[in-house]
Design an enzyme around this catalytic site. Structure first.
Site, PDB file in Angstrom:
ATOM      1  N   CYS A   1      48.103  71.542  59.584  1.00  0.00           N
ATOM      2  CA  CYS A   1      49.340  72.226  59.221  1.00  0.00           C
ATOM      3  C   CYS A   1      49.679  73.171  60.360  1.00  0.00           C
ATOM      4  CB  CYS A   1      49.190  73.018  57.918  1.00  0.00           C
ATOM      5  SG  CYS A   1      50.699  73.943  57.508  1.00  0.00           S
TER       6      CYS A   1
ATOM      7  N   CYS B   1      42.691  84.782  50.872  1.00  0.00           N
ATOM      8  CA  CYS B   1      41.635  85.214  49.962  1.00  0.00           C
ATOM      9  C   CYS B   1      40.409  84.363  50.246  1.00  0.00           C
ATOM     10  CB  CYS B   1      42.052  85.024  48.496  1.00  0.00           C
ATOM     11  SG  CYS B   1      43.497  85.988  48.002  1.00  0.00           S
TER      12      CYS B   1
END
Length: 529
Positions: A491, A8
């Site tokens: 990550c 989003c």
């Protein structure tokens, strides 16, 4: 890589009470909310299912008012109809506003899940709206904790609603204007990725970024105008200078209370884990995230592909009949860079149909296959008789790639197609906001069987099953090198299986168990906890 969905995106604007001149054309202070749809269009790449805006205006009865709906930004805000758009902008005028674009990584595809969420209340500091970008890996535990009290009830199956109730809980215990203290208490319960924009009926605003900085967040101020967005391109296109645009540090929050702006930490430093996929695929190529240009990162990925090609050999790329073709559009920078390094042409052999519709309806393999057929057109004039090096940013489920290869051979007339992927194999799900939640839906794990990197024999098998002449991926080490962060600051869970948060690691074990048991359901991993 059209089979993978964005998470989003959020934006915020605030016209601060000051006598300073506003260099960026806004008009009156209450017209600041007009900037939100423009900003949302610049981050439309992050979500095409729904869009919305909440604004604050002390001169109307509805101090906080929200407009949202299913559709892309131009549809939701009626931007092709001057009169209807102007009517909306007048109705939702405000000196402060937040906005959101969404794709569903958690929750259903209906208007009830569109953001921002608004919670009305008699007390102004408890009447608020907020937008959320990311995903909570400990959502099942948070949901269970709320529902353990029989007086509580959840209307939606969404981590966003859980956050709304956690905020409400803390507001009942805090004093007006104690925004940072409120968010510090909420954030202590959260495990996962998030950026959040919050606005209440006192006109107070809060922008927060998770302690690991998994999702990006940028902000800028020029005179009285403050703005924030998931990506820098939204701020640059408003008119902010590049030097004015800053990345919000992980674990920090921006608060605007009584017109005073402050940037403060709300969580202890615990390292960084920026999502590497932002630079490879998700972010707008014109954006700069945490000081790293997306375009330059993708250019360096292409350089890594060229270096690997020269090191591994296998095909004569300088035979005069070899061309490099990017899969539009996110692979273009890497493909152009690879071609430059190897001294061969980069040609647009695939043309993207930009008007083929929104991607959120693709729920299964057949829909994704049909989408790939309608989305890309092979150019026979470019491809016929050529040895094609097809550059792709990633292969997740492989449905799109198989369809493209079939069309490049059959309709494009290519003599050979050699796939080069500017990313390592995707071997593990994401629990931080990317829509790939199970091991079984991924292409690579069944071939690797625990191998750290694919061997030549594994790559030959994968290429045969995809339907191409050869296949190569970048090694994991190339990612940190190309982006410019140390590996332990990124990550990379989806390519190495090492998750930066405890709840993420626990969900991965559940996903592995489900895969070992032959789970054939379409449920996301957190839904089986």
């Amino acid at each position: 890589m059209s089979e993978l969905h964005h998470e989003c995106g959020i934006v915020a604007v605030y016209y601060l009470p000051t006598n300073e001149r506003c260099r960026i054309p806004v008009g009156e202070p209450d017209e600041a909310a007009r900037l939100v749809p423009r900003m949302l269009q610049d981050i439309q790449n992050r979500g095409q299912l729904s869009a919305g805006m909440s604004s604050f205006n002390p001169h109307r009865d509805k101090l906080i008012d929200t407009h949202k709906d299913l559709g892309v930004v131009s549809e939701v805000f009626r931007m092709s109809h001057k009169g209807k758009n102007e009517s909306l902008m007048r109705e939702y005028a405000g000196r402060a506003a937040i906005g959101h674009v969404r794709y569903a990584t958690c929750g259903k595809d209906d208007c009830g899940y569109a953001q921002p969420f608004e919670r009305n209340h008699l007390q102004k500091h408890k009447w608020f709206a907020f937008g959320f970008n990311g995903q909570l890996a400990n959502y099942p535990e948070l949901k269970a904790d709320l529902l353990a009290d029989e007086q509580f009830h959840l209307v939606r199956d969404s981590d966003t609603e859980v956050i709304m109730h956690e905020i409400s809980r803390q507001l009942s215990r805090s004093q007006p204007h104690e925004l940072l203290e409120m968010w510090r208490a909420v954030a202590a319960k959260l495990d996962g990725s998030y950026c959040l924009s919050y606005l209440n009926a006192n006109g107070d605003m809060l922008i927060a970024r998770d302690p690991l900085g998994i999702r990006p967040m940028c902000y800028a101020q020029s005179g009285p105008l403050f703005a924030a967005a998931s990506e820098s391109v939204a701020l640059l296109n408003l008119g902010f200078d590049r030097a004015e645009i800053l990345s919000l540090e992980p674990g920090y929050a921006i608060t605007i209370i009584d017109g005073r702006l402050e940037v403060q930490p709300f969580a202890d430093r615990c390292g960084r884990a920026h999502c590497f996929f932002e630079w490879i695929y998700f972010a707008n190529v014109a954006s700069t995230l945490d000081g790293i240009s997306v375009y330059q990162a993708r250019t360096r990925l292409g350089m890594e592909l060229a270096r690997l090609e020269e090191m591994e050999g296998g095909i004569d790329v300088r035979d005069g009949n070899t061309i490099i073709v990017p899969v539009p559009d996110t692979s273009k920078a890497a493909a152009d860079s690879m071609a430059y390094e190897l001294g061969i042409p980069s040609r647009e052999g695939l043309i993207r149909n930009r008007y083929s519709g929104r991607t959120f309806i693709e729920q299964n393999a057949e829909q994704r296959r049909q989408r790939a057929i309608s989305k890309y057109t092979p150019l026979r004039e470019v491809l016929e008789g050529k040895r094609v090096i097809l550059v792709e940013d990633s292969i997740v489920r492989s449905t799109t790639m198989k369809t493209l290869l079939h069309r490049i051979y059959d309709e494009g007339g290519a003599a050979e197609v050699h796939v080069r992927v500017a990313c390592p194999p995707i071997v593990a799900p994401c629990f931080y906001g990317i829509d790939m939640s199970t091991v079984g839906e991924l292409f690579a794990p069944k071939y690797l069987q625990g191998s750290a990197e694919p061997t030549r024999e594994i790559l030959e098998t994968m290429a045969r099953d995809l339907g191409c002449d050869s296949l190569r991926y970048l090694p994991v080490a190339s990612i940190a090198k190309a982006i410019g962060f140390a590996a332990d600051q990124l990550c990379q869970a989806c390519i190495n299986g090492r998750y930066p948060t405890p709840a993420g690691q626990r969900l991965y074990q559940v996903a592995l168990t489900n895969a070992a048991n032959g789970d054939s359901t379409n449920a996301r991993t957190y839904e089986s906890v």
